[in-house]
Design a protein around this motif. Structure first.
Motif, short mmCIF file in Angstrom:
data_model
loop_
_atom_site.label_atom_id
_atom_site.label_comp_id
_atom_site.label_asym_id
_atom_site.label_seq_id
_atom_site.Cartn_x
_atom_site.Cartn_y
_atom_site.Cartn_z
N UNK A 107 -9.65 -30.56 41.38
CA UNK A 107 -8.74 -29.44 41.57
C UNK A 107 -9.11 -28.29 40.65
N UNK A 108 -9.15 -27.10 41.22
CA UNK A 108 -9.27 -25.90 40.41
C UNK A 108 -7.91 -25.60 39.78
N UNK A 109 -7.93 -24.79 38.74
CA UNK A 109 -6.68 -24.48 38.05
C UNK A 109 -5.65 -23.84 38.99
N UNK A 110 -6.11 -22.93 39.85
CA UNK A 110 -5.19 -22.27 40.77
C UNK A 110 -4.51 -23.28 41.70
N UNK A 111 -5.28 -24.27 42.16
CA UNK A 111 -4.71 -25.27 43.05
C UNK A 111 -3.70 -26.14 42.32
N UNK A 112 -4.02 -26.52 41.08
CA UNK A 112 -3.09 -27.32 40.29
C UNK A 112 -1.79 -26.56 40.08
#
Length: 347
Positions: free
Chosen positions: A319-324
């Protein structure tokens, strides 16, 4: 400790909850306990990277698909240049911590570890090192003929900021003897953590379910953690996850996500003195990780810029930070960056 000894869940009560409550009722109780401790609608997380400085390990745990024995052609030890490149990339992606773990490498003396920490501290002073599991510490102490306190003190002086809870698996020697007979016993794991807390190193606590353990052995694990936390207060968080059997030498059925959520909930209720519970989206996937926020978890853990051990078992969630952050928002919470000690981090 809990506000009132009367409110503390006993072993008998915990077992009764496990046997009589379904996943939804346990989750409801755990979510209420989570909101009582963390009433603000916030979910925390950290931006970091798991770096395995070596995959060479003499322990030979049956549940590990990552390690290679000494002398294996696929064994490696990261060079300083490789290590620096990984940390530099982490910093460029907004990371401020690395989780640094390896194996029980018989060819690496304590000086290798202190030199590695000093190198990282000098090259990346803004990056905190959350590193080395209790079994690694026990192995180093035995190899060097030093006490646990001496090893931890040298590592701390060289730049170690905190200790991860790796190598706990199930803190019951009957299970440890079956799946990792060469790894330190449960008392030794607890002893490392107690010593770390005594010299000012905070740590996390972990648990791996699905190794063939009984409910009594799972509760033994939780009891050991709760008792130590009563003595030291040094655990910042508890992180349970499920064993991933792919590519390992251990033949057991994979634990379901429902059982994971039930155990997560019971853990939140039992561990009344550990402030934070982390969701394991790395083993369960993003959606179950999001669900875990309603089963006692208040933290989504790390963005995991790199992760090798679970991936070696054939599980590759990323997961990228934006997705998290979107997962947290989608569950109705505000995502907040944090440090290892759960202090909030702006920006």
């Amino acid at each position: 400790m809990s506000e009132s000894a009367i409110d503390r869940l006993s072993l008998a009560q915990a077992r009764a909850l496990w046997e009589t409550e379904d996943v939804f009722s346990l989750g409801q109780k755990a979510h209420a306990a989570r909101l009582a401790r963390h009433p603000e609608p916030v979910v925390t997380y950290i931006v970091d990277r798991n770096i395995n400085y070596t995959n060479i390990c003499a322990c030979g745990c049956r549940f590990c698909a990552f390690f290679r024995p000494p002398g294996h052609p696929q064994g490696y030890v990261l060079s300083r240049e490789q290590l620096a490149a990984k940390v530099a990339e982490t910093v460029s992606l907004g990371g401020w911590q690395i989780l640094l773990q390896g194996g029980m490498h018989p060819g690496l003396p304590l000086a290798f570890y202190t030199d590695m920490l000093a190198f990282l501290r000098d090259r990346f002073p803004e990056v905190a090192v959350h590193g080395f599991s209790p079994p690694e510490i026990v192995f180093l102490a035995e190899m060097e003929g030093l006490s646990i306190a001496e090893v931890l003190s040298e590592l701390k002086a060289a730049g170690l900021a905190s200790l991860p809870g790796g190598g706990a698996e199930i803190l019951s020697d009957a299970i440890r003897g079956a799946v990792s007979p060469n790894k330190c016993p449960a008392d030794a794991w607890i002893g490392v953590m107690e010593t770390a807390h005594a010299i000012g190193l905070r740590s996390t606590a972990t648990m791996v379910i699905g190794l063939g353990e009984t409910i009594e052995q799972r509760l033994e694990h939780l009891t050991r953690l709760r008792d130590l936390q009563d003595r030291t207060g040094g655990f910042t968080a508890f992180i349970p996850w499920t064993f991933q059997p792919g590519n390992t030498a251990l033949s057991v059925a994979e634990t379901s996500s429902w059982e994971y959520l039930r155990w997560l909930a019971l853990s939140r209720l039992f561990l009344d003195n550990i402030p934070n519970i982390q969701a394991s989206w790395v083993t369960q996937g993003p959606r179950v990780g999001q669900l875990a926020l309603f089963f006692g978890a208040n933290d989504l853990g790390s963005t995991m810029i790199e992760e090798n051990v679970v991936a070696a078992a054939g599980v590759h969630f990323r997961m990228e930070e934006d997705e998290l952050r979107r997962l947290a928002v989608g569950a109705g919470f505000t995502p907040v960056r944090r440090n290892m000690d759960y202090s909030r981090r702006d920006g």
